[in-house]
Write an enzyme that holds these catalytic residues in place. Structure first.
Site, PDB file in Angstrom:
ATOM      1  N   SER A 242       0.909  -0.937   0.056  1.00 54.65           N
ATOM      2  CA  SER A 242      -0.012  -0.047   0.072  1.00 54.65           C
ATOM      3  C   SER A 242       0.911   1.046   0.008  1.00 54.65           C
ATOM      4  O   SER A 242       1.791   1.485   0.658  1.00 54.65           O
ATOM      5  CB  SER A 242      -0.773  -0.088   1.211  1.00 54.65           C
ATOM      6  N   THR A 243       0.649   2.245  -0.719  1.00 56.44           N
ATOM      7  CA  THR A 243       1.093   3.434  -0.777  1.00 56.44           C
ATOM      8  C   THR A 243       0.115   4.494  -0.244  1.00 56.44           C
ATOM      9  O   THR A 243      -0.996   4.769  -0.949  1.00 56.44           O
ATOM     10  CB  THR A 243       1.557   3.903  -2.088  1.00 56.44           C
ATOM     11  N   GLU A 246       0.699   8.837   4.318  1.00 53.03           N
ATOM     12  CA  GLU A 246       1.510   9.281   5.265  1.00 53.03           C
ATOM     13  C   GLU A 246       2.692   7.972   5.387  1.00 53.03           C
ATOM     14  O   GLU A 246       3.685   8.059   6.073  1.00 53.03           O
ATOM     15  CB  GLU A 246       1.068   9.418   6.513  1.00 53.03           C
ATOM     16  N   SER A 247       2.255   6.921   4.618  1.00 48.15           N
ATOM     17  CA  SER A 247       3.207   5.715   4.761  1.00 48.15           C
ATOM     18  C   SER A 247       3.029   5.111   3.812  1.00 48.15           C
ATOM     19  O   SER A 247       2.275   4.749   2.749  1.00 48.15           O
ATOM     20  CB  SER A 247       2.717   5.001   6.072  1.00 48.15           C
ATOM     21  N   VAL A 249       3.441   0.690   2.809  1.00 52.89           N
ATOM     22  CA  VAL A 249       3.551  -0.626   3.475  1.00 52.89           C
ATOM     23  C   VAL A 249       4.007  -1.839   2.570  1.00 52.89           C
ATOM     24  O   VAL A 249       3.771  -1.733   1.456  1.00 52.89           O
ATOM     25  CB  VAL A 249       2.195  -0.928   4.314  1.00 52.89           C
ATOM     26  N   LYS A 271       5.808  -0.870   7.838  1.00 54.71           N
ATOM     27  CA  LYS A 271       5.266   0.210   7.555  1.00 54.71           C
ATOM     28  C   LYS A 271       6.341   1.203   7.623  1.00 54.71           C
ATOM     29  O   LYS A 271       6.849   1.553   8.492  1.00 54.71           O
ATOM     30  CB  LYS A 271       4.301   0.718   8.743  1.00 54.71           C
ATOM     31  N   ASP A 387      -9.164   7.186  13.781  1.00 57.30           N
ATOM     32  CA  ASP A 387      -9.431   6.944  12.308  1.00 57.30           C
ATOM     33  C   ASP A 387     -10.023   5.861  11.930  1.00 57.30           C
ATOM     34  O   ASP A 387      -9.720   4.805  11.044  1.00 57.30           O
ATOM     35  CB  ASP A 387      -7.647   7.057  11.780  1.00 57.30           C
TER      36      ASP A 387
HETATM   37  P1  ADP Z   1      -2.090   4.364   6.160  1.00 56.54           P
HETATM   38  O1  ADP Z   1      -1.715   5.511   7.270  1.00 56.54           O
HETATM   39  O2  ADP Z   1      -1.278   4.674   4.797  1.00 56.54           O
HETATM   40  O3  ADP Z   1      -3.538   4.170   5.989  1.00 56.54           O
HETATM   41  P2  ADP Z   1      -2.236   1.729   7.146  1.00 56.54           P
HETATM   42  O4  ADP Z   1      -1.660   1.181   8.416  1.00 56.54           O
HETATM   43  O5  ADP Z   1      -3.717   1.829   7.066  1.00 56.54           O
HETATM   44  O6  ADP Z   1      -1.594   2.955   6.727  1.00 56.54           O
HETATM   45  O7  ADP Z   1      -1.862   0.723   6.060  1.00 56.54           O
HETATM   46  C1  ADP Z   1      -2.193   1.080   4.586  1.00 56.54           C
HETATM   47  C2  ADP Z   1      -2.568  -0.460   4.154  1.00 56.54           C
HETATM   48  O8  ADP Z   1      -1.550  -1.465   4.387  1.00 56.54           O
HETATM   49  C3  ADP Z   1      -3.747  -0.836   5.047  1.00 56.54           C
HETATM   50  O9  ADP Z   1      -4.963  -0.579   4.581  1.00 56.54           O
HETATM   51  C4  ADP Z   1      -3.621  -2.470   4.748  1.00 56.54           C
HETATM   52  O10 ADP Z   1      -4.196  -3.052   3.604  1.00 56.54           O
HETATM   53  C5  ADP Z   1      -2.199  -2.670   4.709  1.00 56.54           C
HETATM   54  N1  ADP Z   1      -1.483  -3.122   5.910  1.00 56.54           N
HETATM   55  C6  ADP Z   1      -0.927  -2.234   7.017  1.00 56.54           C
HETATM   56  N2  ADP Z   1      -0.643  -2.861   8.000  1.00 56.54           N
HETATM   57  C7  ADP Z   1      -0.852  -4.379   7.610  1.00 56.54           C
HETATM   58  C8  ADP Z   1      -0.690  -5.570   8.404  1.00 56.54           C
HETATM   59  N3  ADP Z   1       0.070  -5.580   9.412  1.00 56.54           N
HETATM   60  N4  ADP Z   1      -0.998  -6.628   7.776  1.00 56.54           N
HETATM   61  C9  ADP Z   1      -1.591  -6.479   6.438  1.00 56.54           C
HETATM   62  N5  ADP Z   1      -1.891  -5.391   5.789  1.00 56.54           N
HETATM   63  C10 ADP Z   1      -1.318  -4.397   6.312  1.00 56.54           C
HETATM   64 MN    MN Z   2      -5.205   3.243   7.086  1.00 57.28          MN
END
Ligand code: ADP
Ligand code: MN
Length: 499
Positions: A242-243, A246-247, A249, A271, A387
């Protein structure tokens, strides 16, 4: 044809020896890497291909290359040392450890040599240095040597000097040094060109920022990730999941640590909190007013603030873990990079609640899970998600809702904590009501059920007003007594949780 200097006529591609050499070096390195395929195995190329590949490694940065090579060398050196240690000790009952001679120590020495503190930098690092002011000689004369701006030579020099005002990316060469005199016509053409270049470059940069993880994964971050792989803690970093704003992953397969009692999950999520400055600004109200971070926020240092987000997520996840709420388990925190257990399987993350189509039975189950989790979060972890929505809840193994994304979570006594809670309640309530769960409480009922605050207002406006009044009361209390004691009934001191 656009370039006012005109097209070069069949100029042979000039190439310095150094260029050839470094290209060769880069190729050799890449070959070597492919042979060993140890740190960033290309063979693990799955659907998307691994995130860190030979091409991805920024071979244009000599420093980065050197650092990576050094790490590789250290690892090999240690392996050799281990062999020698074994040979030396043999079957002897008394053995001598070579431990102290090892080069790689899993994340001990926090290499802070690469630390550049915002406050310490005299110059804004995001702005190129201004070009040196142009020599004015020739513009003002004495007596009959006075020159006018129409003087061809002077005007030409002046035009050359004005070129320095073009965008720093625009290579103007050393016109002043060679006393170049530009005619107005040429100058104007050049100016046009420079402006369009500037716009083009801005567009390019914009695209780059939006399209890839490039921004988050700067060389330093890549080095950090490389370290995790090199130390064996992670086996492979397979790709980006995921992009976000703020982060970014990533997914990774877990490896091993030397620590006996620590087990790395078979699959991990990494992350990476973005180190760009523009995004975190709109989040600072979460952290600025969080008393847990109060002392540290006063020293405004973007790098540290971004790390604080990562740190906050780690602390919050730990609290949740202790309360038994389904959420990722923290593996390690390194600067702005948080490694946690992966929710999902075989590189496929569990779907977000917003992306799954649940049966009405499952929808109802999910609702009660979420209600319960919100209560646990509030009562046992002393946290408000802040959130919470169908975007940050994952439906795992077709039966359990998992909470993620808690870097912005705050304690209920945060000056805006109850407003955040109310917003969470609204999101949750609307999602499940729209999803056909007739039992779902409305946002106000849900708020009371989670917080035990029993706000009686029967409309949104009054309800919100009461929430803000409560927040104000609490703030006044803090002002008067200088410490955080909850003004809320039956909520005593905030529990000390895993920190
Ligand atoms: P953001 O601040 O970008 O929303 P998130 O923590 O929600 O950050 O992470 C973005 C996406 O990455 C999530 O919607 C999920 O799909 C994936 N993701 C994040 N953490 C995990 C995890 N521990 N396991 C699986 N997918 C994850
Ligand atoms: Mn999120």
């Amino acid at each position: 044809s656009q370039c006012p200097w005109g097209a070069a006529k069949g100029a042979a591609m000039s190439c310095s020896l150094a260029d050839v050499m470094s290209e060769q070096l880069a190729k050799e390195l890449q070959l070597e890497e492919e042979e060993e395929s140890a740190a960033f195995p290309e063979r693990a190329a799955v659907a998307e291909g691994p995130f860190v590949t030979g091409e991805n490694i920024d071979t244009s940065s000599d420093l980065m290359l050197a650092q990576m090579l050094q790490m590789e060398f250290d690892r090999e050196y240690d392996a050799q040392l281990r062999r020698e240690e074994k040979k030396f000790n043999g079957d002897s009952k008394v053995s001598i450890s070579f431990e102290n001679y090892r080069k790689v120590h899993p994340f001990d020495s926090d290499s802070s040599e690469d630390e550049v503190d915002w406050q310490d930098t005299r110059h804004d690092p995001y702005r190129a240095d201004k070009p040196t002011t142009t020599p004015k000689k020739g513009f003002i004369g004495k007596g009959k040597d006075i020159t006018t701006k129409h003087d061809e030579v002077v005007c030409g020099r002046k035009n050359t000097a004005r070129m320095e005002n073009f965008a720093p990316e625009f290579q103007v060469g050393d016109g002043i040094g060679m006393d170049l005199k530009l005619s107005n016509q040429v100058f104007n053409a050049l100016k046009q060109h420079a402006y369009s270049e500037e716009r083009r470059s801005a567009r390019l940069h914009e695209k780059k920022e939006h399209s890839t993880a490039e921004k988050a994964v700067d060389p330093k971050t890549r080095l950090l990730l490389y370290k995790m792989v090199n130390s064996g803690m992670l086996e492979t970093i397979t790709g980006c999941i995921s992009t976000g704003k703020e982060s970014v992953v990533f997914h990774a397969y877990g490896g091993n640590t030397n620590e006996e009692d620590k087990v790395i999950p078979p699959e991990c999520a990494i992350k990476v909190f973005k180190t760009t400055l523009n995004e975190f600004k709109n989040r600072d109200k979460y952290i600025k007013d969080d008393y847990r971070f109060k002392d540290r926020f006063s020293k405004l240092n973007p790098r540290k603030i971004i790390r604080m987000w990562a740190e906050k997520e780690m602390h919050n996840l730990t609290r949740m873990q202790n309360a038994g709420i389904p959420c990722p388990q923290v593996v390690i925190l390194k600067k702005h990079v948080l490694v946690m257990s992966f929710i999902g399987q075989d590189q496929a993350p569990a779907p977000k609640l917003k992306d799954v189509k649940l049966s009405s039975e499952d929808m109802k189950k999910a609702y009660y899970q979420v209600l319960h989790m919100m209560q646990q979060l509030y009562k046992e972890c002393n946290l408000v998600h802040a959130d919470l929505s169908e975007y940050n809840m994952l439906w795992h193994e077709g039966k359990v809702v998992w909470l993620i994304d808690v870097s912005q979570s705050v304690e209920p006594t945060h000056p805006h904590g109850l407003e955040f809670l109310f917003r969470d309640c609204r999101n949750v309530s609307q999602f499940f009501q729209k999803g056909g769960v007739t039992e779902a409480l409305n946002e106000r009922e849900l708020f009371n059920a989670v917080s035990n605050l029993n706000i009686t207002a029967d409309n949104e406006v009054d309800f919100q007003a009461e929430i803000e009044a409560l927040e104000k009361m609490n703030e006044d209390h803090v002002q008067k007594h200088g410490k955080k004691v909850s003004a809320f009934p039956g909520d005593g001191d905030p529990p000390v949780c895993g920190e």
